[in-house]
Design an enzyme around this catalytic site. Structure first.
Site, PDB file in Angstrom:
ATOM      1  CG  ASP A  88      10.443  10.859   3.984  1.00 10.64           C
ATOM      2  OD1 ASP A  88      10.856   9.951   4.728  1.00 10.64           O
ATOM      3  OD2 ASP A  88       9.942  11.916   4.413  1.00 10.64           O
ATOM      4  NE  ARG A 100      10.553  14.625   1.772  1.00 10.58           N
ATOM      5  CZ  ARG A 100       9.235  14.418   1.749  1.00 10.58           C
ATOM      6  NH1 ARG A 100       8.643  13.889   2.789  1.00 10.58           N
ATOM      7  NH2 ARG A 100       8.530  14.693   0.687  1.00 10.58           N
ATOM      8  CE1 TYR A 160       6.604   8.884   9.668  1.00 11.54           C
ATOM      9  CE2 TYR A 160       8.568  10.254   9.574  1.00 11.54           C
ATOM     10  CZ  TYR A 160       7.751   9.282   9.025  1.00 11.54           C
ATOM     11  OH  TYR A 160       8.094   8.701   7.823  1.00 11.54           O
ATOM     12  N   PRO A 199       8.033   3.336  10.801  1.00 10.06           N
ATOM     13  CG  PRO A 199       6.890   5.280  10.189  1.00 10.06           C
ATOM     14  CD  PRO A 199       6.764   4.041  11.030  1.00 10.06           C
TER      15      PRO A 199
HETATM   16  C1  LIG Z   1      -0.554   5.245   2.938  1.00 10.49           C
HETATM   17  C2  LIG Z   1       0.860   4.885   3.254  1.00 10.49           C
HETATM   18  C3  LIG Z   1       1.604   5.731   4.055  1.00 10.49           C
HETATM   19  C4  LIG Z   1       2.907   5.433   4.366  1.00 10.49           C
HETATM   20  N1  LIG Z   1       3.621   6.313   5.117  1.00 10.49           N
HETATM   21  C5  LIG Z   1       4.904   6.080   5.374  1.00 10.49           C
HETATM   22  C6  LIG Z   1       5.679   6.990   6.094  1.00 10.49           C
HETATM   23  O1  LIG Z   1       5.183   7.998   6.541  1.00 10.49           O
HETATM   24  N2  LIG Z   1       7.006   6.710   6.300  1.00 10.49           N
HETATM   25  C7  LIG Z   1       7.566   5.567   5.833  1.00 10.49           C
HETATM   26  O2  LIG Z   1       8.765   5.345   6.020  1.00 10.49           O
HETATM   27  N3  LIG Z   1       6.849   4.671   5.147  1.00 10.49           N
HETATM   28  C8  LIG Z   1       5.539   4.892   4.907  1.00 10.49           C
HETATM   29  N4  LIG Z   1       4.817   3.991   4.211  1.00 10.49           N
HETATM   30  C9  LIG Z   1       5.441   2.710   3.852  1.00 10.49           C
HETATM   31  C10 LIG Z   1       6.305   2.828   2.645  1.00 10.49           C
HETATM   32  O3  LIG Z   1       5.609   3.466   1.615  1.00 10.49           O
HETATM   33  C11 LIG Z   1       6.717   1.409   2.279  1.00 10.49           C
HETATM   34  O4  LIG Z   1       7.448   0.854   3.348  1.00 10.49           O
HETATM   35  C12 LIG Z   1       7.581   1.333   1.070  1.00 10.49           C
HETATM   36  O5  LIG Z   1       7.044   2.071   0.051  1.00 10.49           O
HETATM   37  C13 LIG Z   1       7.731  -0.130   0.687  1.00 10.49           C
HETATM   38  O6  LIG Z   1       7.636  -0.285  -0.657  1.00 10.49           O
HETATM   39  P1  LIG Z   1       6.864  -1.468  -1.367  1.00 10.49           P
HETATM   40  O7  LIG Z   1       7.188  -1.298  -2.806  1.00 10.49           O
HETATM   41  O8  LIG Z   1       7.137  -2.751  -0.709  1.00 10.49           O
HETATM   42  O9  LIG Z   1       5.299  -1.217  -1.119  1.00 10.49           O
HETATM   43  P2  LIG Z   1       4.372  -0.040  -1.566  1.00 10.49           P
HETATM   44  O10 LIG Z   1       5.089   1.238  -1.622  1.00 10.49           O
HETATM   45  O11 LIG Z   1       3.166  -0.137  -0.718  1.00 10.49           O
HETATM   46  O12 LIG Z   1       3.984  -0.392  -3.068  1.00 10.49           O
HETATM   47  C14 LIG Z   1       3.090  -1.412  -3.409  1.00 10.49           C
HETATM   48  C15 LIG Z   1       2.537  -1.150  -4.786  1.00 10.49           C
HETATM   49  O13 LIG Z   1       1.738  -2.265  -5.159  1.00 10.49           O
HETATM   50  C16 LIG Z   1       0.521  -1.811  -5.728  1.00 10.49           C
HETATM   51  N5  LIG Z   1      -0.483  -2.842  -5.489  1.00 10.49           N
HETATM   52  C17 LIG Z   1      -1.026  -3.214  -4.320  1.00 10.49           C
HETATM   53  N6  LIG Z   1      -1.896  -4.222  -4.510  1.00 10.49           N
HETATM   54  C18 LIG Z   1      -1.889  -4.492  -5.830  1.00 10.49           C
HETATM   55  C19 LIG Z   1      -2.576  -5.429  -6.633  1.00 10.49           C
HETATM   56  N7  LIG Z   1      -3.437  -6.284  -6.109  1.00 10.49           N
HETATM   57  N8  LIG Z   1      -2.356  -5.405  -7.949  1.00 10.49           N
HETATM   58  C20 LIG Z   1      -1.480  -4.526  -8.503  1.00 10.49           C
HETATM   59  N9  LIG Z   1      -0.798  -3.622  -7.786  1.00 10.49           N
HETATM   60  C21 LIG Z   1      -1.000  -3.612  -6.464  1.00 10.49           C
HETATM   61  C22 LIG Z   1       0.240  -0.513  -5.019  1.00 10.49           C
HETATM   62  O14 LIG Z   1      -0.613   0.303  -5.800  1.00 10.49           O
HETATM   63  C23 LIG Z   1       1.630   0.074  -4.837  1.00 10.49           C
HETATM   64  O15 LIG Z   1       1.990   0.887  -5.923  1.00 10.49           O
HETATM   65  C24 LIG Z   1       3.490   4.246   3.889  1.00 10.49           C
HETATM   66  C25 LIG Z   1       2.753   3.385   3.081  1.00 10.49           C
HETATM   67  C26 LIG Z   1       1.450   3.693   2.753  1.00 10.49           C
HETATM   68  C27 LIG Z   1       0.683   2.754   1.869  1.00 10.49           C
END
Ligand SMILES: Cc1cc2nc3c(=O)[nH]c(=O)nc-3n(C[C@H](O)[C@H](O)[C@H](O)COP(=O)(O)OP(=O)(O)OC[C@H]3O[C@@H](n4cnc5c(N)ncnc54)[C@H](O)[C@@H]3O)c2cc1C
Length: 609
Positions: A52, A243, A251, A330
């Site tokens: 966030d 927020r 956290y 985070p």
């Molecule tokens: C459950 C959870 C809780 C989190 N809590 C926090 C928090 O409290 N604070 C914080 O700062 N960060 C948190 N994060 C981390 C944060 O969300 C990520 O650091 C950030 O979103 C990075 O973005 P990203 O696009 O690299 O990955 P992500 O946001 O994980 O996005 C990956 C995307 O890829 C998709 N995907 C995965 N595998 C496949 C596949 N095989 N085929 C097609 N699509 C696929 C997923 O559905 C998702 O939409 C959390 C992440 C998760 C998963």
């Protein structure tokens, strides 16, 4: 019955994963008019929770794509951080308050907090009018890269074959599609399927710290509930992030024994829910009280893994971004920011290569620039989260964390955590030469903001707004004082050199296809006073439009401006600064040796076709 034929299609870029990193990349490529598709296995975007926080640099990046306004409207701004530590009378007490962002050159000297789904919506809505929509409920089932090196080196080839499966196809309709892509971007999160298909290892380790996270609208008597709060208590640590819509992100540091299933050694979500987490938080929070007014809006628990992928690219044809290539705590608010910055760094390079403007080898700088950043981030995160999760200094714990030490580290690394101080090492994309000509503009770092006055109408402009992420290189020509005969001669000689057929401007010109297709945008910044300045005196090359000439002068109200040359460390002799499409300084050249820019652009650009 005839066997249904699996449809084949071609695309320039296929992005797997529509989290913040994938969506940032898709939106950037859509803006660059690159033929791009983005798929995600989920049925819809994240509805609540997860990351966030957006750092000052990420807000600048949003601004460069024209989407910062909505972000600033919907998010809360976090300007102040409060530090709490154990009080001699028990519980916690306020130790200090400080600026949340310690990065003096930040254009936005604060963080923005907004839930991840709302941030994803900003990207989704931005790229929709450009004809790109997320294909939800779509899963890749296989991916292969052609092994033929000739095919791989051919920029027109589509050497990556991906089989997609539609998870929501109506019964009786084909569920599979075979996509042939020039490039695939793996943005599929921490458990990246793409990364695993190419046996890319994640180097690093799991940390010992387990944290619980919950979102709520709190009912509390705590006075710092609208500041970011970093709390050390004798019962564990807490981080609070204010927020949007009166919400609060909490956290809470948890004990391993309360969460880990001894049989599997893994986090077991059934062992602790938000009510139990809140009880833990309350112990650290004493003497203050906190409870959710309308229940928990979202919650999770996790162990922090601090890992970096051993490679970010496979043959420069499959590239991974975001959590797929680095995971960390985070606490320093880097997850989403790092992923967005990866995508911002990669998108312009892919766009230039797809347009035929740059050699494929430019893509290697994505890994060299962003993997180094990720490694630095892990080193920082280990130190920071150990300090944050460590027990406070006390008579019983002489090795504990001293409040002043934690505060000092918080301030010292402000440049890094704000994203402003990120530095890319020399490569074909950054020419390490002539730094002394503009000492305040660091080669390999983002171009710092400052206000200049437009010469034709005295309208003040923030220079970063002249550097949009439109996939062109900006050539900022600091002419010095053009009314000085010597300086005028120097500028005119520079223009003559730049107009020679062998100059990069002509070798890589594409302006015959219209200004939109031009690879360069020349902006002139002169010394002078608005009262007597005539912008028409400059050679045409330096004023392709009346709006392209600026002066380093104070604005008409006398409130700001006028010290840009000294802020950027540019002397009377002037300089040219080449700013990359992602806003980073690529090269600096003296006016009387503009050939340095020929060397820079020749190292990765390809001639116009
Ligand atoms: C459950 C959870 C809780 C989190 N809590 C926090 C928090 O409290 N604070 C914080 O700062 N960060 C948190 N994060 C981390 C944060 O969300 C990520 O650091 C950030 O979103 C990075 O973005 P990203 O696009 O690299 O990955 P992500 O946001 O994980 O996005 C990956 C995307 O890829 C998709 N995907 C995965 N595998 C496949 C596949 N095989 N085929 C097609 N699509 C696929 C997923 O559905 C998702 O939409 C959390 C992440 C998760 C998963």
């Amino acid at each position: 019955m005839p066997v249904p034929v699996v449809p084949h299609s071609e695309v320039d870029v296929l992005i797997i994963g529509a989290g913040p990193a994938g969506l940032m990349c898709a939106n950037a490529l859509a803006n660059a008019k690159v033929n791009v598709r983005v798929i995600d296995k989920r049925a819809a975007r994240v509805a609540a929770g997860q990351a966030d926080g957006l750092s000052p640099r990420t807000i600048e990046v949003f601004q460069s794509y024209g989407i910062a306004e909505r972000l600033l409207k919907e998010s809360v701004q976090v300007h102040q951080a409060a530090f709490y530590n154990p009080s001699p009378s028990g519980g916690i007490e306020l130790t200090s308050r400080t600026q949340d962002v310690v990065a003096p050159s930040a254009r936005y000297p604060f963080e923005c907090a907004l839930h991840q789904g709302a941030i994803q919506a900003i990207f989704i809505d931005s790229m929709k009018p450009l004809g790109v929509e997320v294909e939800w409920s779509t899963l890749p089932t296989s991916i292969e890269i052609c092994k033929d090196e000739h095919v791989l080196m051919d920029p027109a080839s589509h050497p990556v074959r991906v089989v997609l499966q539609k998870l929501n196809a109506p019964e009786g309709q084909l569920q599979e599609e075979i996509v042939h892509a020039k490039y695939v971007v793996g943005a599929d999160g921490a458990h990246s399927w793409v990364r695993k298909q190419f046996d890319i290892t994640m180097d690093g380790e799991q940390s010992d710290f387990i944290w619980g996270v919950m979102d709520m609208v709190p009912d509390t008597d705590f006075p710092d509930v609208r500041n970011k709060c970093l709390m050390h208590s004798n019962n564990g640590s807490i981080l609070l992030v204010p927020r949007e819509q009166d919400r609060l992100r909490v956290y809470v540091q948890l004990e391993n024994k309360d969460i880990i299933d001894p049989a599997t050694g893994r986090v077991d979500k059934d062992r602790m829910g938000p009510d139990e987490m809140l009880e833990v938080a309350r112990k650290s929070f004493s003497p203050y009280k906190i409870s959710p007014t309308t229940g928990f809006l979202w919650w999770t628990l996790y162990i922090i893994g601090q890992r970096v992928a051993s490679q970010f690219s496979v043959k420069n044809r499959v590239l991974i971004v975001g959590d797929a290539c680095h995971t960390h705590s985070p606490k320093a608010g880097q997850g989403m920011n790092a992923g967005v910055s990866d995508a911002h760094n990669l998108a312009w390079k892919i766009a230039l290569v797809v347009r035929g403007w740059a050699d494929l080898s430019l893509l290697s700088t994505y890994e060299s620039e962003r993997r180094k950043f990720a490694l630095d981030l892990i080193v920082f995160d280990k130190m920071y989260s150990t300090l944050f999760s460590g027990k406070p200094l006390s008579q019983e714990n002489s090795h504990g964390v001293a409040p002043e030490h934690f505060l000092e580290i918080f301030k010292q690394f402000g440049g890094f955590t704000s994203g402003i101080g990120v530095h890319y090492d020399p490569s074909v994309a950054t020419l390490d030469k002539n730094q002394e000509l503009a000492s305040g503009v660091v080669i390999g770092e983002r171009f710092p903001p400052y206000k200049f006055i437009r010469a034709a109408d005295a309208w003040p402009f923030e220079i970063q707004d002249l550097l949009p992420a439109d996939f062109r290189f900006k050539l900022l020509v600091f002419t010095g004082d053009f009314s000085e005969p010597l300086q005028q001669a120097r500028v005119e000689s520079m223009v003559a050199t730049m107009q020679k057929p062998e100059s990069f401007l002509n070798r890589y010109a594409t302006s015959s296809k219209g200004a939109e297709n031009s690879r360069f945008d020349i902006i002139t910044i002169s010394k002078g006073r608005k009262e007597g300045f005539n912008f028409l005196q400059f050679p045409m090359l330096l004023r392709s439009h009346w709006s392209k000439v600026f002066i380093d002068d104070i604005d008409v109200t006398g409130s700001f401006g006028g010290k840009g040359y000294s802020y950027y460390g540019v002397g009377d002799e002037g300089a040219i600064v080449a700013v990359r499409p992602d806003g980073y300084v690529g090269a600096i050249a003296p006016l009387d040796h503009v050939e340095d820019l020929d060397a820079y652009f020749t190292s990765f650009m390809t001639a116009a076709v």
